[in-house]
Scaffold this motif. Structure first.
Motif, short mmCIF file in Angstrom:
data_model
loop_
_atom_site.label_atom_id
_atom_site.label_comp_id
_atom_site.label_asym_id
_atom_site.label_seq_id
_atom_site.Cartn_x
_atom_site.Cartn_y
_atom_site.Cartn_z
N ALA A 1 0.94 -1.17 0.05
CA ALA A 1 0.12 0.15 -0.38
C ALA A 1 0.98 1.56 0.21
O ALA A 1 2.04 1.06 0.56
CB ALA A 1 -0.31 -0.38 1.36
N ALA A 2 0.42 1.86 -0.89
CA ALA A 2 1.22 3.86 -0.53
C ALA A 2 0.31 4.96 -0.30
O ALA A 2 -0.99 4.56 -0.71
CB ALA A 2 1.35 4.30 -2.12
N TYR A 3 0.34 5.45 0.28
CA TYR A 3 -0.70 6.24 1.01
C TYR A 3 0.27 7.87 0.46
O TYR A 3 1.44 8.65 0.88
CB TYR A 3 -0.43 6.77 2.64
N PRO A 4 -1.17 8.35 0.91
CA PRO A 4 -0.79 10.10 0.04
C PRO A 4 0.09 10.51 1.18
O PRO A 4 -0.80 10.31 2.67
CB PRO A 4 -2.68 11.04 -0.25
N ALA A 5 1.17 11.74 1.34
CA ALA A 5 1.42 12.51 2.36
C ALA A 5 2.16 13.63 1.54
O ALA A 5 2.43 14.14 0.53
CB ALA A 5 3.19 11.34 2.43
N GLY A 6 2.67 14.33 2.46
CA GLY A 6 2.11 15.87 2.17
C GLY A 6 2.69 16.87 3.14
O GLY A 6 3.61 16.09 4.52
N VAL A 7 2.91 17.95 3.05
CA VAL A 7 3.61 18.34 4.07
C VAL A 7 2.92 20.31 4.01
O VAL A 7 1.98 20.37 3.26
CB VAL A 7 5.17 19.63 3.73
N ASP A 8 2.30 20.04 4.96
CA ASP A 8 1.74 21.39 5.94
C ASP A 8 2.49 22.03 7.00
O ASP A 8 2.11 21.69 8.10
CB ASP A 8 0.24 21.98 5.76
N ALA A 9 2.77 23.22 6.62
CA ALA A 9 2.99 24.33 7.96
C ALA A 9 3.93 23.69 8.32
O ALA A 9 4.09 24.16 9.39
CB ALA A 9 1.76 24.64 8.84
N GLY A 10 5.17 22.95 7.47
CA GLY A 10 6.25 22.68 8.65
C GLY A 10 5.50 21.16 8.86
O GLY A 10 7.02 20.71 9.77
N LYS A 11 4.88 20.93 8.90
CA LYS A 11 4.85 19.46 9.28
C LYS A 11 4.52 18.26 8.12
O LYS A 11 3.58 18.73 7.18
CB LYS A 11 3.33 19.65 10.40
N VAL A 12 4.77 17.37 8.91
CA VAL A 12 4.38 15.99 7.72
C VAL A 12 2.88 15.34 7.66
O VAL A 12 2.57 15.49 9.49
CB VAL A 12 5.76 15.51 7.55
N TRP A 13 2.05 15.08 6.77
CA TRP A 13 1.19 14.69 7.29
C TRP A 13 0.84 12.62 5.92
O TRP A 13 1.82 12.94 5.33
CB TRP A 13 -0.62 15.43 7.08
N VAL A 14 0.19 12.22 7.12
CA VAL A 14 -0.26 11.25 6.05
C VAL A 14 -2.34 10.76 5.50
O VAL A 14 -1.90 11.06 6.48
CB VAL A 14 0.07 10.06 6.39
N GLU A 15 -2.18 10.54 4.61
CA GLU A 15 -3.56 10.03 4.57
C GLU A 15 -3.79 8.92 4.26
O GLU A 15 -3.75 7.83 3.81
CB GLU A 15 -4.17 10.71 3.36
#
Ligand code: FES
Length: 106
Positions: free
Chosen positions: A91-105
């Motif tokens: 599985a691959a999950y969407p990931a990114g950065v918002d306001a200097g913090k890493v998120w995963v969906e």
């Protein structure tokens, strides 16, 4: 239809460039990678013999990770297996950065 949610997991500075780190997210073990400031998230379990992919070697140009135990490679964008001995995708999950913090969906 499965419901997904965005989970903030750490500061960007906690994930060094070219490395992976394992996180527990929504009850799953997730390997998150920083490749030149772009973040990717995969299931943190090699389907060959359960190695932790967060400890694998990141190939920047190919955007893939090599399993630390026997070298199977997985695409960081899609989780598709690229070479044996593993033969299943992960599985691959969407990931990114918002306001200097890493998120995963998930
Ligand atoms: S555990 Fe990953 S290739 Fe064997």
């Amino acid at each position: 239809m499965a419901i997904t949610r965005r989970h903030v997991i750490c500061e960007t500075a906690a994930l060094p460039d070219g490395k992976g780190e394992s996180f527990e997210v929504a009850g799953r073990r997730v390997a998150v990678f920083n490749v030149d400031g772009e973040f990717f998230a995969l299931e943190d379990r090699c389907p060959h013999a359960d190695a932790p992919l967060a400890d694998g070697y990141v190939h920047r140009r190919e955007k893939c990770v090599a399993c630390p135990w026997h070298g199977a490679e997985f695409d960081l964008r899609t989780g598709k297996v690229q070479c044996p001995p593993a033969c299943e995708d992960i599985a691959a999950y969407p990931a990114g950065v918002d306001a200097g913090k890493v998120w995963v969906e998930i």
